[in-house]
Motif scaffolding. Structure first.
Motif, mmCIF file in Angstrom:
data_model
loop_
_atom_site.group_PDB
_atom_site.id
_atom_site.type_symbol
_atom_site.label_atom_id
_atom_site.label_comp_id
_atom_site.label_asym_id
_atom_site.label_seq_id
_atom_site.Cartn_x
_atom_site.Cartn_y
_atom_site.Cartn_z
ATOM 1 N N ILE A 195 123.376 30.801 25.413
ATOM 2 C CA ILE A 195 124.582 31.598 25.632
ATOM 3 C C ILE A 195 125.627 30.862 26.460
ATOM 4 C CG2 ILE A 195 125.452 33.809 26.474
ATOM 5 C CD1 ILE A 195 123.636 33.918 23.962
ATOM 6 N N SER A 196 125.203 30.062 27.415
ATOM 7 C CA SER A 196 126.176 29.328 28.224
ATOM 8 C C SER A 196 125.605 27.953 28.546
ATOM 9 C CB SER A 196 126.528 30.118 29.481
ATOM 10 O OG SER A 196 125.362 30.447 30.212
ATOM 11 N N ALA A 197 125.861 27.418 29.718
ATOM 12 C CA ALA A 197 125.469 26.053 30.051
ATOM 13 C C ALA A 197 123.952 25.900 30.092
ATOM 14 C CB ALA A 197 126.067 25.650 31.390
ATOM 15 N N GLY A 198 123.503 24.668 29.903
ATOM 16 C CA GLY A 198 122.077 24.372 29.970
ATOM 17 C C GLY A 198 121.648 23.477 28.834
ATOM 18 N N THR A 199 120.479 22.900 28.987
ATOM 19 C CA THR A 199 119.972 21.990 27.964
ATOM 20 C C THR A 199 118.779 22.548 27.217
ATOM 21 O OG1 THR A 199 118.515 20.877 29.543
ATOM 22 C CG2 THR A 199 120.748 19.993 29.295
ATOM 23 N N TYR A 200 118.261 23.700 27.625
ATOM 24 C CA TYR A 200 117.122 24.294 26.932
ATOM 25 C C TYR A 200 117.529 25.655 26.374
ATOM 26 C CZ TYR A 200 112.276 24.796 25.622
ATOM 27 O OH TYR A 200 111.119 24.892 24.876
ATOM 28 N N THR A 201 117.124 25.913 25.140
ATOM 29 C CA THR A 201 117.445 27.183 24.489
ATOM 30 C C THR A 201 116.265 28.127 24.664
ATOM 31 O OG1 THR A 201 118.760 25.942 22.885
ATOM 32 C CG2 THR A 201 118.284 28.245 22.367
ATOM 33 N N ASP A 202 116.401 29.077 25.597
ATOM 34 C CA ASP A 202 115.284 29.903 26.045
ATOM 35 C C ASP A 202 115.243 31.279 25.396
ATOM 36 O OD1 ASP A 202 113.551 28.638 28.143
ATOM 37 O OD2 ASP A 202 115.504 28.207 29.017
ATOM 38 N N GLY A 203 115.490 31.378 24.094
ATOM 39 C CA GLY A 203 115.215 32.611 23.383
ATOM 40 C C GLY A 203 113.810 32.527 22.823
ATOM 41 N N TYR A 204 112.907 33.453 23.227
ATOM 42 C CA TYR A 204 111.493 33.387 22.868
ATOM 43 C C TYR A 204 111.142 34.458 21.834
ATOM 44 C CZ TYR A 204 111.304 30.946 27.413
ATOM 45 O OH TYR A 204 111.520 30.111 28.468
ATOM 46 N N VAL A 205 110.165 34.151 20.974
ATOM 47 C CA VAL A 205 109.741 35.095 19.931
ATOM 48 C C VAL A 205 108.225 35.008 19.775
ATOM 49 C CG1 VAL A 205 109.968 35.784 17.513
ATOM 50 C CG2 VAL A 205 111.924 34.760 18.697
ATOM 51 N N ASP A 206 107.587 36.143 19.555
ATOM 52 C CA ASP A 206 106.155 36.167 19.238
ATOM 53 C C ASP A 206 105.850 37.387 18.374
ATOM 54 O OD1 ASP A 206 103.543 35.340 19.157
ATOM 55 O OD2 ASP A 206 103.114 35.680 21.281
ATOM 56 N N ASN A 207 104.734 37.304 17.677
ATOM 57 C CA ASN A 207 104.153 38.409 16.907
ATOM 58 C C ASN A 207 105.150 39.083 15.971
ATOM 59 O OD1 ASN A 207 101.898 37.773 18.419
ATOM 60 N ND2 ASN A 207 101.362 39.908 18.829
ATOM 61 N N ILE A 208 105.747 38.315 15.078
ATOM 62 C CA ILE A 208 106.650 38.876 14.071
ATOM 63 C C ILE A 208 105.821 39.561 12.991
ATOM 64 C CG2 ILE A 208 108.478 38.379 12.412
ATOM 65 C CD1 ILE A 208 108.979 35.758 13.957
ATOM 66 N N SER A 209 106.214 40.765 12.640
ATOM 67 C CA SER A 209 105.499 41.518 11.605
ATOM 68 C C SER A 209 106.493 42.163 10.651
ATOM 69 C CB SER A 209 104.615 42.595 12.238
ATOM 70 O OG SER A 209 103.987 43.395 11.249
ATOM 71 N N PHE A 210 106.185 42.104 9.366
ATOM 72 C CA PHE A 210 106.962 42.838 8.358
ATOM 73 C C PHE A 210 105.952 43.411 7.374
ATOM 74 C CE2 PHE A 210 109.606 43.817 4.796
ATOM 75 C CZ PHE A 210 110.861 44.092 5.336
ATOM 76 N N THR A 211 105.834 44.717 7.354
ATOM 77 C CA THR A 211 104.908 45.395 6.448
ATOM 78 C C THR A 211 105.667 46.380 5.585
ATOM 79 O OG1 THR A 211 104.429 47.150 8.060
ATOM 80 C CG2 THR A 211 103.027 45.195 8.120
ATOM 81 N N ILE A 212 105.093 46.691 4.414
ATOM 82 C CA ILE A 212 105.709 47.669 3.517
ATOM 83 C C ILE A 212 104.659 48.653 3.029
ATOM 84 C CG2 ILE A 212 107.485 46.039 2.784
ATOM 85 C CD1 ILE A 212 106.004 45.769 0.116
ATOM 86 N N SER A 213 105.139 49.796 2.547
ATOM 87 C CA SER A 213 104.245 50.884 2.126
ATOM 88 C C SER A 213 103.895 50.761 0.644
ATOM 89 C CB SER A 213 104.902 52.240 2.407
ATOM 90 O OG SER A 213 106.104 52.359 1.660
ATOM 91 N N ASP A 214 103.630 49.531 0.204
ATOM 92 C CA ASP A 214 103.133 49.286 -1.151
ATOM 93 C C ASP A 214 102.131 48.154 -1.030
ATOM 94 O OD1 ASP A 214 102.748 48.235 -3.804
ATOM 95 O OD2 ASP A 214 104.532 49.362 -4.419
ATOM 96 N N THR A 215 100.868 48.482 -1.177
ATOM 97 C CA THR A 215 99.813 47.504 -0.928
ATOM 98 C C THR A 215 99.617 46.529 -2.081
ATOM 99 O OG1 THR A 215 98.159 49.086 -1.724
ATOM 100 C CG2 THR A 215 98.598 49.043 0.658
ATOM 101 N N SER A 216 100.448 46.639 -3.131
ATOM 102 C CA SER A 216 100.345 45.662 -4.227
ATOM 103 C C SER A 216 100.897 44.298 -3.813
ATOM 104 C CB SER A 216 101.088 46.163 -5.468
ATOM 105 O OG SER A 216 102.482 46.272 -5.213
ATOM 106 N N VAL A 217 101.709 44.274 -2.764
ATOM 107 C CA VAL A 217 102.265 43.011 -2.269
ATOM 108 C C VAL A 217 101.305 42.424 -1.242
ATOM 109 C CG1 VAL A 217 104.195 41.911 -1.084
ATOM 110 C CG2 VAL A 217 104.613 43.796 -2.674
ATOM 111 N N LYS A 218 100.874 41.203 -1.483
ATOM 112 C CA LYS A 218 99.910 40.547 -0.614
ATOM 113 C C LYS A 218 100.573 39.412 0.165
ATOM 114 C CE LYS A 218 96.738 43.095 -2.559
ATOM 115 N NZ LYS A 218 96.195 44.273 -1.832
ATOM 116 N N PRO A 219 100.105 39.155 1.370
ATOM 117 C CA PRO A 219 100.645 38.013 2.131
ATOM 118 C C PRO A 219 100.237 36.703 1.487
ATOM 119 C CG PRO A 219 98.764 38.982 3.270
ATOM 120 C CD PRO A 219 99.070 39.894 2.122
#
Length: 495
Positions: A195-219
């Motif tokens: 967002i502003s000054a600095g040399t490290y980009t500290d936006g963190y992410v974990d445990n992304i999930s996307f599910t749908i209500s149709d079980t015919s789609v498999k990961p």
């Protein structure tokens, strides 16, 4: 040390449930996101080096990475966040620019129900940041039709420093809704923004999930990429020049020789270094990891490296160092420094009296070795000294050095046999000057060989791990780490 940044505010957007059917009343299938917890592949042990992130494509920025919880200066296992966290999380990295990675989910198997507005989705992740810094992360799910046209989108995050209470923390973010009629795929874009000054980009992410209500789609099931395009070579040569941005080299008046090679052979126009400063990049292209190094030092490490792979296959190797006083010379002499040759970093190479005999002065050894295929190495690393590598005496000097020093190789009987590959790349970019353009760590890389297409520009995004993976494929070597195992070989421009 991370720089404290000014606070920024952002609006959290999420989709509106577009169907009267309650999402909670439907049975949802499995998580469709591959490696959404960032547990597949290696994490960087310092947080400052880029890694290969299986299942994800880097789409913008410099050096996004995966960090282990508990790494010094980063969230630990006790940091507020997912209770079912694994060992790792995603971070923007040390390039000091906004970054993004993407993954596309195929939901076409549920087309009939989707087009009847019967399929709901649930989209979630844990998003966070560091201390009072205003860097932040968000994820956009874009719903695409069969032709890739955008239908609509759903966004979670960003989580601001204020929302985190000005402390290092992850917060759960989610959105629900009905998949728009016509949806055939969902593109997930993960953004980590500085967002502003600095040399490290500290936006963190974990445990992304996307599910749908149709079980015919498999990961999908992740597997390392098939490396089938790279031809087999008898000889592969690798050279790093130093500390120059892509646009300082290709088409630049100071680099006429390299520009001519790019026109005659193949250029990787979206190639990126892995870390600042120099030495971790040298280690990465020869060991498949930065091995925890964050600076330039001469401390040797014990790690499997490409010399081990070569000797396992019975292949010959050399390291040619310009202005090296004698075989296996250690230390400094004029403009020669031993760290010009990365193999002194490995105890089992530089510290092995027998193996060290293959670390030799460029003149006269390179010309002598290439009088015959029987004496030419299968793999060679070529090193300029600290003047001619472009860092010490400038780009024009290094360009002229390349033209002079490569002549004995490119005019040799071995090269004339047509089964050799020369890779010319740069260890890192020029530093802070490139960050203002948002193009941090983009460097020039040229493939020189009779087996590449003349003037071809490979537009796929690659980095130094892709180069190592390509060398492995060219010589039939096994991967050294998960970074080169999961890194796609260079796919385009082979003749």
């Amino acid at each position: 040390m991370k720089f404290i940044q000014f606070l920024g505010l952002a609006t959290i957007a999420s989709s509106v449930l577009a169907s009267p059917v309650s999402v909670s009343k439907r049975a949802f299938g499995p998580n469709l996101v591959a490696n959404g917890d960032f547990e597949t592949g290696d994490a960087d042990t310092t947080g400052y080096g880029a890694v290969t992130i299986p299942g994800w494509l880097v789409t913008s920025g410099g050096t996004p990475t995966v960090v282990s919880y508990g790494t010094s200066g980063f969230p630990s296992s006790s940091t507020t966040g997912p209770s079912n966290r694994g060992n790792n999380f995603f971070a923007g990295g040390d390039a000091g620019v906004d970054v993004s990675i993407s993954q596309t989910l195929n939901v076409a198997a549920a087309a009939t129900n989707i087009d009847s507005n019967k399929v709901q989705y649930s989209f979630s992740a844990w998003l966070g940041g560091y201390s009072t810094q205003s860097d932040q992360a968000k994820i956009v799910a874009t719903f695409l039709d069969a032709n890739g046209k955008n239908l609509t989108a759903s966004t979670i995050g960003p989580v601001t420093a204020t929302q985190r209470g000005l402390v290092t923390k992850f917060l759960s973010q989610s959105a629900t809704g009905t998949l728009p009629s016509g949806t055939r795929s969902v593109k997930l874009d993960v953004y980590s923004s500085i967002i502003s000054a600095g040399t490290y980009t500290d936006g963190y992410v974990d445990n992304i999930s996307f599910t749908i209500s149709d079980t015919s789609v498999k990961p999908i099931t992740l597997s390392p990429p098939a490396n089938t395009n790279v031809p087999k070579f008898d000889h592969v040569y690798f050279i790093f020049m130093e500390n120059s941005n892509y646009n300082q080299i290709i088409g630049a008046s100071a680099a006429p020789y390299l520009t001519s090679l790019s026109q005659k052979y193949t250029t990787l126009v979206n190639h990126y270094a892995l870390q600042h400063p120099s030495d971790p990049n040298y280690i990465a292209v020869t060991a498949g990891s930065t091995l925890g190094k964050t600076g330039d030092d001469n401390v040797a490490v014990s790690a499997r490296n490409i010399i081990d792979s070569l000797e396992d296959k019975g292949l010959k190797w050399r390291v040619y160092n310009d202005n090296m006083p004698s075989v296996c010379f250690k230390g400094t002499s004029g403009e020669y420094w031993q760290d010009d040759a990365p193999f002194y970093y490995y105890n089992d190479v530089g510290g092995n009296a027998t193996r060290c005999q293959n670390i030799v002065p460029m003149v006269p050894y390179m010309a002598n070795d290439h009088k015959s295929s029987s004496t030419a190495p299968n793999y060679a690393f070529l090193s300029a000294d600290d003047c001619d590598d472009m860092e010490g005496c400038g780009i024009a000097d290094g360009d002229s050095w390349l033209e002079n020093r490569l002549a004995p190789l490119l005019n040799s009987t071995v090269w004339a046999e047509g089964n050799s590959l020369l890779i010319i790349s740069f260890d890192e970019d020029a530093g802070q000057s490139s960050r203002s353009s948002g193009d941090s760590q983009r460097v020039a890389t040229i493939l020189v060989s009779p087996k590449v297409k003349a003037g071809c520009q490979a537009k796929t995004r690659y980095n130094h791990y892709n180069l190592l993976s390509t060398v492995n494929a060219a010589l039939g070597l096994e991967p050294l780490t998960k970074n080169d195992l999961w890194a796609q070989t260079i796919q385009e421009c082979w003749a």
